[in-house]
Structures are given as structure tokens and as C-alpha cells.
Design an enzyme around this catalytic site. Structure first.
Site, PDB file in Angstrom:
ATOM      1  N   CYS A   1     -19.608  29.642 -26.997  1.00 56.26           N
ATOM      2  CA  CYS A   1     -19.621  28.701 -25.879  1.00 56.26           C
ATOM      3  C   CYS A   1     -19.718  27.260 -26.366  1.00 56.26           C
ATOM      4  CB  CYS A   1     -20.782  29.019 -24.957  1.00 56.26           C
ATOM      5  SG  CYS A   1     -20.843  30.765 -24.577  1.00 56.26           S
ATOM      6  N   GLU A   2     -18.704  26.821 -27.086  1.00 62.46           N
ATOM      7  CA  GLU A   2     -18.613  25.445 -27.597  1.00 62.46           C
ATOM      8  C   GLU A   2     -17.128  25.118 -27.693  1.00 62.46           C
ATOM      9  OE1 GLU A   2     -21.024  23.327 -28.791  1.00 62.46           O
ATOM     10  OE2 GLU A   2     -22.738  24.708 -28.852  1.00 62.46           O
TER      11      GLU A   2
END
Ligand SMILES: *Cc1c(COP(=O)(O)O)cnc(C)c1O
Length: 420
Positions: free
Chosen positions: A342-343
Site C-alpha cells: 500500500c504505497e
């Protein structure tokens, strides 16, 4: 010779189909070729034949015990930057007197550990560190050999994050300041001041910065000689680059020749600290496509590996070639190759032209042997991949894939936090 090759559209590592290994160990995983590792070490080490030298493999490039053992068996010493790396080196079987210890922030407990292990030399980086080593050695009733790591202020013309030899970098002691530090260090009772060290950066693709640095180091060497300080060890660090995309770094023979030319002292032992040049192209990371997804004009391939497994693209915007493990001769597409983390920084390549691929197919992220696994983390509670070494037609798991239990090893919930 390249040991990652295609035969009949299948990628092989030495004499094994990479897809066969993937079926047995799962994905993602790091894959190293024994023949390549051995050959790269020998080529580099042999390049310095004819002069007294010690090649100290830089452990931070790849610290797997099996890989360290392989190099040690070829006569390598080790360049370490922490107590943890010292522990690994000793476990792999290194002799203490083949270790050089670099780094700006060596802790007292690490200094003690290193002195007790009888390392060859500390590459010191500040006045406070020099005094601390003297004190610790005195307390242990030992003498510690030191070099001063000088910062020659030359531009290595590499990525700013991996440049270390500029005045503005945190490393070493400014070369003009170093002479005075030598005089001070030489008066301390528990030190043997016998080395100069200099490491100017990583992924250098020309010889010029090395030569420029060495000219400055030679001058210091002469000045010290006149002051009665006899230098026996000259440590020129690592930093020789490799081809990731289209870089044309000098062959180790050419690099060594340039260095030998500027050294004209047969009593001196030359120390080198190569990392990337030996490891980089001896390893790849194998990952599987989970999904593809189109978003407007864009096409994403989402892999089962992520930035936690191989950080270089996220950290340095580094280029890694990405190749199919099986070639299907499909149409070309332009895609972003990303991981599941989640980046937005979790990518391996952006806007890469490549053969179209489908879920469950395997990809090889090339040139991943150096600063790959050693920089991996558990971010997003992802288990770190396994590492595999191929030798001819056999493969060996040299580090198991982490389990969920590994993820929580050492964690403790205090008693006052009752079960919900
Ligand atoms: C990182 C490092 C090396 C190895 O650098 P490479 O570019 O991988 O060869 C050598 N010496 C020191 C002091 C380092 O910090």
C-alpha cells in the site's frame, strides 16, 4: 560467461529451468548462480595479482552465510559495517585477521566484539571514534590497528544516495584534516596507525574518480612517511559499477591496472572492498504475476514480490531489467510493474515496454544479487522470500522462506493487556 540464459524459450540458471525451481520453492525468491559468483570473485581478485592484496567482500551487498562461505573458500576477507555482520562473518568461518570494519557509527559494544575477534583493522571515520577505539582497546589490554577513512572530495558521478566521497557526505575525515588526525592518533597508546582507507561511492562506471582519489591518497601517504608514520595497508574501498541497463563500467582488469599504476610501493598491502561488482549480476529475483489491470491509458502488472523484497527501484529509482521466465512471443505492451504494498512507491518498473503477460506467469527481475535481500524488510507483514543457490543442475535453499511465526518472533503482549 552468463549463467542466466534462455534455451528453447525457457530461462535457465546454469543447468536448471528456473520454472522448475519456482514450482518447488514458490515465489517470490532470490536465485543465485554459484558459477557466476565464483567467477566474478576470481576475476576481481586475480585482477590484482602481482601485488600484495586482500579482497574483502562487502558483506552489506549480500550477507547470506552460504554466499560468504563461498567467497571465504576462494580466499576472500570481509568488509563489515556492524556487529551483526561480524557475527555473520564469523559464523561463515572468516578468520578475524581478514576483516576490515567500516562505518560512521560503530558502537562501543561492537568495538569490543571486533577487538576481541582480532580483526585486521578499523576504518575510522571521526576523531571521537579514534579516541573511543583507543580507550576500548586499552580496557581490553589489546592494541587495535586503525586506518583513517579519508574523504577526498571527488565526485563519483553516481546517484547522490550512493555517493560517499564528497565533502558534503557524512563519511570519513576530510583529506586535508586527516594529516593532523594521524598525528593525534599516532600518539594514542593502544592504537597501531597503519592504514589509509578511502571509499568514494557505489556503482561507479568510470575509472577517473578512483584515480583522482588515489592521487590525493598518495600525497597523504608521502606526507605521513615524512612525519614518521608508516602506512602498511591501503584500502581503496569498493564501488565498481555493473551493467543494469546500458552502463559500460570498466572491466575489473582495467580498474586494477589503473590502481596498480598509481601504487609504487611493494611493502604496501592493497585492500579492496567489492560488493556490487561481484554480487549484482550473480543473482535475480523471481516473482509471479498476480493480476493485470488497465486504468485508462495505463496498464499495471501486479506481482507477488514488492518493494519490501527488493527496495532499489523505490529507494533509488534504480533500473532493473525484467524478463519473462518463459518467452511466448506475444505482442509488446507498455506497463508499470508493481507490487501489492500500500504505497505508490511500490514499483519495479514504470512505463516499461515488454512482452504482454498473464496471471500466474513468472518474471525474472535481473541484477538483483547485490543490495536485494539485504535491504528487504517485513513491511506490510510480508514474509521475506527464500534464497536459492544453483550449482550446475542442482539447487539449494540457502535461506528458508519466512513463516508467519517468524513475523512475530520476539513480540510480547504485556499481561495488563487482557484478551478482548
Ligand atoms: C558499501 C560499501 C562498499 C561496497 O560497495 P560496492 O559499491 O557494493 O562495491 C565498500 N566499502 C564500504 C565502506 C562501503 O560502505
Amino acid at each position: 560467461m552468463n549463467h542466466f540464459n534462455y534455451k528453447d524459450n525457457h530461462l535457465y540458471c546454469e543447468n536448471i529451468k528456473v520454472a522448475d525451481i519456482a514450482r518447488k520453492v514458490g515465489t517470490p525468491f532470490y536465485l543465485y548462480s554459484h558459477a557466476t559468483l565464483k567467477q566474478h570473485f576470481k576475476v576481481f581478485d586475480n585482477a590484482f595479482s602481482g601485488i600484495k592484496h586482500l579482497t574483502c567482500f562487502s558483506v552489506k551487498a549480500n550477507s547470506s552465510l552460504a554466499i560468504l562461505r563461498l567467497f571465504l573458500n576462494e580466499g576472500s576477507g570481509l568488509d563489515i559495517v556492524s556487529g551483526g555482520e561480524l557475527f555473520r562473518g564469523l559464523r561463515a568461518g572468516v578468520q578475524g585477521n581478514k576483516i576490515v570494519y567500516s562505518g560512521v557509527g560503530k558502537r562501543i559494544e561492537d568495538l569490543e566484539y571486533a577487538i576481541k575477534s582480532g580483526i585486521l583493522m578499523f576504518n575510522t571515520e571521526s576523531s571521537q571514534e579514534i579516541h573511543t577505539i583507543d580507550e576500548v582497546a586499552g580496557r581490553l589490554g589489546k592494541k587495535a590497528r586503525i586506518a583513517i577513512r579519508v574523504n577526498p572530495d571527488v565526485d563519483p558521478q553516481t546517484h547522490p544516495y550512493i555517493s560517499t566521497g564528497l565533502k558534503e557526505n557524512k563519511f570519513g575525515i576530510e583529506i586535508n584534516e586527516a594529516f593532523n588526525q594521524y598525528l593525534v592518533a599516532n600518539r594514542l597508546p593502544n592504537l597501531k596507525v597503519e592504514g589509509i582507507s578511502c571509499h568514494i561511492g557505489s556503482q561507479l562506471t568510470s575509472i577517473r574518480p578512483f584515480e583522482d582519489a588515489l592521487v590525493k591518497v598518495n600525497k597523504l601517504f608521502e606526507d605521513l612517511k615524512h612525519a614518521g608514520i608508516i602506512i602498511k595497508y591501503l584500502d581503496i574501498g569498493g564501488g565498481l559499477g555493473i551493467t543494469y541497463k546500458d552502463e559500460k563500467p570498466p572491466h575489473p582488469d582495467k580498474y586494477a591496472l589503473a590502481i596498480k599504476k598509481t601504487l609504487n610501493n611493494p611493502d604496501l598491502t592493497l585492500i579492496t572492498e567489492p560488493g556490487r561488482v561481484i554480487m549484482g549480476n550473480a543473482g535475480v529475483m523471481i516473482t509471479k504475476v498476480i493480476y493485470s489491470k488497465a486504468a485508462g491509458e495505463k496498464l499495471f502488472y501486479i506481482m507477488d514480490a514488492a518493494m519490501n523484497d527488493l527496495m532499489r527501484p523505490s529507494l533509488y529509482d534504480a533500473f532493473h531489467a525484467i524478463q519473462p521466465v518463459e518467452i511466448f512471443h506475444r505482442k509488446k505492451v507498455t506497463a508499470d510493474i508493481v507490487g501489492p504494498i500500500c504505497e505508490s512507491g511500490d514499483f519495479f518498473a514504470k512505463g516499461r515496454e515488454m512482452e504482454a503477460c498473464q496471471p500466474q506467469e513468472l518474471m525474472a527481475i535481473m541484477s538483483a544479487g547485490a543490495y536485494g535481500f539485504t535491504m528487504s524488510s517485513n513491511y506490510n507483514s510480508r514474509t521475506r522470500p527464500c534464497e536459492v543457490m544453483v550449482k550446475d543442475n542442482c539447487f539449494y535453499i540457502i535461506r528458508s522462506r519466512e513463516t508467519y511465526e517468524d513475523l512475530i518472533r520476539g513480540e510480547i503482549i504485556p499481561d495488563f493487556l487482557e484478551k478482548p
